[in-house]
Motif scaffolding. Structure first.
Motif, PDB file in Angstrom:
ATOM      1  N   HIS A  78       1.409   1.009  10.385  1.00  0.00           N
ATOM      2  CA  HIS A  78       1.334   0.889   8.932  1.00  0.00           C
ATOM      3  C   HIS A  78       2.696   0.635   8.294  1.00  0.00           C
TER       4      HIS A  78
ATOM      5  N   ARG B 204       0.836  -1.191   0.000  1.00  0.00           N
ATOM      6  CA  ARG B 204       0.000   0.000   0.000  1.00  0.00           C
ATOM      7  C   ARG B 204       0.876   1.247   0.000  1.00  0.00           C
TER       8      ARG B 204
ATOM      9  N   GLU C 136       0.313   4.141   0.759  1.00  0.00           N
ATOM     10  CA  GLU C 136      -0.271   5.228   1.544  1.00  0.00           C
ATOM     11  C   GLU C 136       0.833   5.860   2.378  1.00  0.00           C
TER      12      GLU C 136
END
Ligand code: ATP
Ligand code: MN
Length: 482
Positions: free
Chosen positions: A242, A233, A235
């Motif tokens: 994360h 990801r 992001e």
């Protein structure tokens, strides 16, 4: 000839006294008196070190000075004996020592002292040699093994879903592009756009953010499947929870509804945690003590409410609290922090719950893991089954203390018309999902599944606080070293 090396984990249990043994490993520390060097050796098979006793008159001071340093790699032949000293049951009286690799005590970055977690990330090529990271990596392995064991023992098939995906509709986050086009001079179409027809796959492709959509295809044939692979990801979230590259476990089961899905998630998570407790007791005990030491510098209210093993045991022994999103919002609206304006993000029905809200529910209100269900459809993915009220979908998030969301899942929308309409409403390019829609046109069936972020599980079990410390080589924004 068979390599005769014995692993330290086995030798520490052995009672074969006075036999000759062969061990190899890295020197952790050395204590010396004028006659004898006591070398603590570790080969990664266990958190515990094996004491090597080397008589300096046999090996010579010069040689001992070469091998005594932290990080040195040696091979030892010697006699296994009951230890005279305190602290270990057995030790090896060395008769031969071969030096594989020296380690200069001045320049070696990993000294036998406590380093900060931040510094260890800068030396991720060496940090597996520390006790803390050795423990984490062994626990990580054991959890991965338990995942496969659980599913295999329960009739699931391991489905390998693709890592390169041509669908941009997975909708779980920003994606990394995969291309072989020249970044400086890409081929262009007549209207000046990059011409992906000339790219390797003849169309734009990305690294997958989830194996779910393909997992559903498998479940529509094998009934019970799971995937366990890397997901990516792009992001830009620099949080302690994360990673840009992480591993996800995604079971998908035909004929399961939301309730079955919750039961599976709870049973599965408890099983793998229990498996780690049973098979990694030395490593967990070490991490528990480490955490207690670390928290001594913290204020009382910032310390963990329970020691690590008690916390894990508590999760195994108590049913997860199950309630709907709507009920949770009710609790949050009436909560002290909401009344006093202490939440950074105000709560009302329809918002995507923030980590502070999730943690309030888990850590303050229920004081145990929580499963929230039936979220508003506007904050959840297109494939979740719509409830009859037209407002919510059959989603479920499992929330854990100290972590927040550890699992996200749902019963899937199996009704073609509903799914098709939702895809149109959200302007998702239908043509990239034709194969997904066909499963609803031919032999559709109710089904459900979820995604568990493997690193968040490892984070919980090890009691570590930053997700970068539970994967060997973390990938995060601006960081892809090693
Ligand atoms: P979050 O809101 O915490 O970002 P998400 O809603 O994006 O999570 P899902 O798309 O439902 O998460 O993914 C399923 C699971 O994968 C999550 O419950 C979590 O355990 C894990 N996960 C999601 N994003 C990450 C990430 N960037 N790094 C590590 N694990 C992740
Ligand atoms: Mn996310």
């Amino acid at each position: 000839m068979l390599n005769q090396r014995q692993i330290i984990k086995d030798l520490l249990q052995s009672t074969a006294f006075d036999t000759e043994v062969h061990v190899k490993g890295w020197v952790q520390t050395t204590r010396m008196n004028p006659y004898i060097a006591f070398i603590a050796l570790n080969d990664g098979s266990t958190i515990n070190h094996l004491q090597i006793v080397a008589d300096i008159s046999i090996f010579g001071q010069e040689f001992i000075d070469k091998i005594k340093n932290t990080g040195t790699c040696i091979a030892v032949t010697g006699k296994l004996v009951e230890s005279q000293g305190a602290g270990q049951r057995v030790e090896v009286q060395a008769t031969q020592i071969e030096l594989y690799g020296e380690s200069d005590p001045v320049s070696y970055k990993l000294q036998a002292k406590r380093h900060s977690m931040e510094f260890m990330r800068e030396i991720a090529h060496l940090r597996p040699r520390t006790r803390t990271f050795g423990a984490i990596l062994r626990i990580r392995h054991t959890l991965a093994y338990a995942v496969h064991k659980y599913f295999n023992d329960n009739g699931f098939f391991y489905l390998h879903t693709p890592i390169i995906t041509g669908s941009d509709a997975e909708g779980a986050g920003e994606m990394f592009r995969v291309t072989t086009l020249d970044p400086v001079n890409p081929p262009l179409t007549e209207d000046g756009q990059v011409d992906y027809k000339q790219d390797f796959f003849g169309k734009p492709t990305n690294l997958t953010v989830s194996g779910q959509l393909e997992g559903e295809l498998g479940a529509m044939a094998l009934s019970k499947i799971y995937t366990f692979g890397p997901t990516f990801r792009a992001e830009n979230s620099n949080t302690t929870r994360h990673l840009a590259e992480f591993w996800m476990i995604e079971p998908e089961v035909a004929f399961n509804d939301l309730e079955d899905n919750m039961n599976l998630a709870e049973d599965f998570v408890k099983y793998v945690i229990g498996y780690a407790m049973e098979h990694c007791s030395d490593d967990l005990a070490f991490l528990e003590n480490r955490l207690i030491e670390e928290e001594k510098n913290k204020k009382q209210e910032e310390r963990s409410p329970m020691p690590l093993l008690e916390k894990l045991r508590f999760v195994l022994d108590n049913p997860f609290e199950r309630l709907t999103y709507t009920e949770a919002v009710d609790i949050l609206v009436k909560s002290k922090p909401a009344q006093k304006g202490q939440f950074k993000y105000p709560v009302s029905w329809g918002i995507d719950l923030q980590s502070e809200h999730e943690r309030y529910l888990v850590e303050k209100h229920f004081k145990k893991p929580v499963i929230l269900t039936n979220y508003p459809k506007d904050i959840k993915a297109f494939y979740m089954r719509q409830d009859d009220d037209g407002k919510t979908v059959r989603a479920m998030d499992v929330l854990f203390p100290g972590i927040g969301e550890i699992i996200g899942g749902s019963q899937r929308e199996e009704r073609y018309e509903k799914l098709h309409t939702r895809i149109k409403e959200l302007h998702i390019p239908e043509e990239s999902l034709w194969w997904y829609l066909e499963t609803r046109q031919y032999g559709t069936a109710p089904h459900a599944g979820f995604g568990l972020g493997f690193e968040r599980l490892v984070l919980f079990v090890t009691g570590m606080t930053n997700i970068r410390d539970v994967i060997p080589f973390p990938r995060t924004p601006q960081n892809a070293e090693f």
